[in-house]
Design a protein around this motif. Sequence first.
Motif, PDB file in Angstrom:
ATOM      1  N   ALA A   1       0.824  -1.221   0.000  1.00 22.67           N
ATOM      2  CA  ALA A   1       0.000   0.000   0.000  1.00 22.67           C
ATOM      3  C   ALA A   1       0.854   1.265   0.000  1.00 22.67           C
ATOM      4  O   ALA A   1       0.335   2.364  -0.192  1.00 22.67           O
ATOM      5  N   GLY A   2       2.168   1.092   0.199  1.00 25.47           N
ATOM      6  CA  GLY A   2       3.057   2.239   0.302  1.00 25.47           C
ATOM      7  C   GLY A   2       3.437   2.820  -1.043  1.00 25.47           C
ATOM      8  O   GLY A   2       3.301   2.192  -2.091  1.00 25.47           O
ATOM      9  N   HIS A   3       3.923   4.058  -0.978  1.00 20.45           N
ATOM     10  CA  HIS A   3       4.383   4.768  -2.169  1.00 20.45           C
ATOM     11  C   HIS A   3       5.901   4.907  -2.095  1.00 20.45           C
ATOM     12  O   HIS A   3       6.456   5.177  -1.034  1.00 20.45           O
ATOM     13  N   PHE A   4       6.557   4.786  -3.249  1.00 17.74           N
ATOM     14  CA  PHE A   4       8.018   4.835  -3.293  1.00 17.74           C
ATOM     15  C   PHE A   4       8.470   5.683  -4.473  1.00 17.74           C
ATOM     16  O   PHE A   4       7.751   5.850  -5.460  1.00 17.74           O
ATOM     17  N   ARG A   5       9.688   6.195  -4.327  1.00 19.58           N
ATOM     18  CA  ARG A   5      10.314   6.880  -5.447  1.00 19.58           C
ATOM     19  C   ARG A   5      11.727   6.347  -5.613  1.00 19.58           C
ATOM     20  O   ARG A   5      12.368   5.923  -4.640  1.00 19.58           O
ATOM     21  N   LEU A   6      12.197   6.344  -6.851  1.00 20.25           N
ATOM     22  CA  LEU A   6      13.563   5.924  -7.119  1.00 20.25           C
ATOM     23  C   LEU A   6      14.520   6.972  -6.554  1.00 20.25           C
ATOM     24  O   LEU A   6      14.331   8.176  -6.773  1.00 20.25           O
ATOM     25  N   ALA A   7      15.516   6.531  -5.802  1.00 21.03           N
ATOM     26  CA  ALA A   7      16.452   7.468  -5.185  1.00 21.03           C
ATOM     27  C   ALA A   7      17.224   8.235  -6.251  1.00 21.03           C
ATOM     28  O   ALA A   7      17.405   7.768  -7.385  1.00 21.03           O
ATOM     29  N   ASP A   8      17.656   9.422  -5.884  1.00 21.70           N
ATOM     30  CA  ASP A   8      18.449  10.238  -6.803  1.00 21.70           C
ATOM     31  C   ASP A   8      19.738   9.514  -7.177  1.00 21.70           C
ATOM     32  O   ASP A   8      20.294   8.744  -6.380  1.00 21.70           O
ATOM     33  N   GLU A   9      20.215   9.801  -8.368  1.00 20.22           N
ATOM     34  CA  GLU A   9      21.502   9.286  -8.841  1.00 20.22           C
ATOM     35  C   GLU A   9      21.520   7.770  -9.040  1.00 20.22           C
ATOM     36  O   GLU A   9      22.594   7.160  -9.070  1.00 20.22           O
ATOM     37  N   VAL A  10      20.352   7.139  -9.154  1.00 24.71           N
ATOM     38  CA  VAL A  10      20.304   5.718  -9.496  1.00 24.71           C
ATOM     39  C   VAL A  10      20.123   5.594 -11.000  1.00 24.71           C
ATOM     40  O   VAL A  10      19.237   6.224 -11.580  1.00 24.71           O
ATOM     41  N   VAL A  11      20.966   4.777 -11.629  1.00 25.71           N
ATOM     42  CA  VAL A  11      20.858   4.555 -13.064  1.00 25.71           C
ATOM     43  C   VAL A  11      20.633   3.072 -13.321  1.00 25.71           C
ATOM     44  O   VAL A  11      20.948   2.225 -12.488  1.00 25.71           O
ATOM     45  N   GLN A  12      20.061   2.790 -14.466  1.00 24.99           N
ATOM     46  CA  GLN A  12      19.811   1.405 -14.861  1.00 24.99           C
ATOM     47  C   GLN A  12      20.752   1.028 -15.991  1.00 24.99           C
ATOM     48  O   GLN A  12      20.926   1.773 -16.954  1.00 24.99           O
ATOM     49  N   GLU A  13      21.379  -0.148 -15.845  1.00 20.92           N
ATOM     50  CA  GLU A  13      22.262  -0.667 -16.880  1.00 20.92           C
ATOM     51  C   GLU A  13      21.727  -2.008 -17.365  1.00 20.92           C
ATOM     52  O   GLU A  13      21.318  -2.847 -16.556  1.00 20.92           O
ATOM     53  N   GLN A  14      21.746  -2.193 -18.681  1.00 18.28           N
ATOM     54  CA  GLN A  14      21.351  -3.472 -19.260  1.00 18.28           C
ATOM     55  C   GLN A  14      22.592  -4.170 -19.783  1.00 18.28           C
ATOM     56  O   GLN A  14      23.369  -3.593 -20.546  1.00 18.28           O
ATOM     57  N   VAL A  15      22.763  -5.398 -19.352  1.00 19.06           N
ATOM     58  CA  VAL A  15      23.970  -6.148 -19.696  1.00 19.06           C
ATOM     59  C   VAL A  15      23.579  -7.357 -20.535  1.00 19.06           C
ATOM     60  O   VAL A  15      22.689  -8.127 -20.164  1.00 19.06           O
ATOM     61  N   GLY A  16      24.232  -7.509 -21.668  1.00 17.84           N
ATOM     62  CA  GLY A  16      23.953  -8.655 -22.527  1.00 17.84           C
ATOM     63  C   GLY A  16      24.864  -8.659 -23.733  1.00 17.84           C
ATOM     64  O   GLY A  16      25.693  -7.758 -23.924  1.00 17.84           O
TER      65      GLY A  16
END
Length: 512
Positions: free
Chosen positions: A414-429
């Motif tokens: 039921a909670g709300h969340f936000r992505l923390a600052d300075e977090v990046v997503q990397e895709q590896v393949g």
Amino acid sequence: MSTHLPTADVQDPESNARTARLREALLAADFTADGLLDLLGAPAYAALARSETVPAVRATRGDSPLETLVRLFLLQRPVEPRQAQAALPVADCLADGWLVRDGDELRASVDVRPYGGPEGQDWWIVSDLGCAVGGAGGIRGVGETDRSQLVLGVGGASTTLAGITVRRPAAKALDLGTGSGIQALHAAQHATRVTGTDLNPRALRIAALTLALSGAGTADLREGSLFEPVGDETYDLIVSNPPFVISPGARLTYRDGGMGGDDLCRTLVQQSAAHLNDGGYCQLLANWQHVAGEEWQDRLRSWVPRGCDAWIVQREVQDVTQYAELWLRDAGDHRAGDEEYAARYGAWLDEFEARKTKAIGFGWITLRKSGSDSPSITVEEWPHPVEQPLGESVVRHFDRQDYLRATDDAALLAGHFRLADEVVQEQVGLPGAEDPEHVVLRQNRGMRRATKVDTVGAGFAGVCDGSLPAGRILDAIAQLVGEDPVLLRDRTPASIRMLVEQGFLEPVAADG
């Protein structure tokens, strides 16, 4: 050569005025951390920190006040009175003992190293001759102080502890094992009252000099071991860079705790709870044994006192031979004869063998007195680079533990969340592949963590902006990937908890 220490009595108006004039002269000559870097250049500055002095000597062959001060206080070279007079109030320095006569020349009686405070303050750390840079094994052949009583200046351990310490306003702070007073100096910026203790009376005198010269006022400095000097007093913050080296004996006060194995660090941790106010923090550096047949994490969990949360981070591990060689060099034993060196090396290995010690860990221990009956104890290994200062990251770590402890799975969804600052997503393949082999979330601040997530985790984190409850987001993802939303809700809370615990996601109020 005399081994006396200078005096700087802030309670004496005349002494206080002389110290102020010395401080003004250091500032006027730009004898500061920035000024030193500008004068020496980055290579010589870095070499000086490694206790390699030749580049700094070559860079200070002129007669400017700054060059004179570097030669006096960092290189321990004698200077002519006329050179000293151009840089310092010589009469004041002789009266208080900062300078001593050496024939027709003048020498410094102590090391004085420029040190930049966290908000750009210009401070100076006083230590015994030869100990301002590179530790006690650095600049040699200066002074006659008993090596066992030496007081070291700034080093990697002291700056690490200063960086991880929580910097919130505090009524009372304790610097246990103050040494040259670095932690007390930092604490004086945000604590109303600062107490510093040390078993070595020379350390208390030098800490007083550091505080006075840096314009930080006074601290309550007390002689004694561990918590003995403070009785039953309690504090909002306890910091300690203790003599944590695990050694066969107690030859050197600045590093050897005098207890068997890692007992000194364990005792300090276990006794700290009785001296913490509710919500208070105890933060220290420590060594611990890796004992055959025992998990090192379990060993450290057993140290944590009742009513305290803990975050323990192992930063480095050395096998017993590496560890012994490091501290044999620190003591100068590598310069002894072959037989003596072999005997001392053997004594270290005998000690480790008797205690079934196979390796030594080094790291940070932070306790927070929460009073909880279900304390949060995190013991982890993180040898990777971090971004200092980490004090606010420490606070947020324990805030997240409070949230997770008080939030069951239903409340989490039921909670709300936000992505923390300075977090990046990397895709590896593999190049050209239709789908990545795995997705990594990476922090570019604080602990700089990285964690693998599956497609659901990546999708969930990517849309967390605080506007929707977690359960609603999972329902939408289930529809997109063709998965049963009930099953997805059942299996995802553990992943959400992990992302919150490690700081990738931040809980927010429903209104953002």
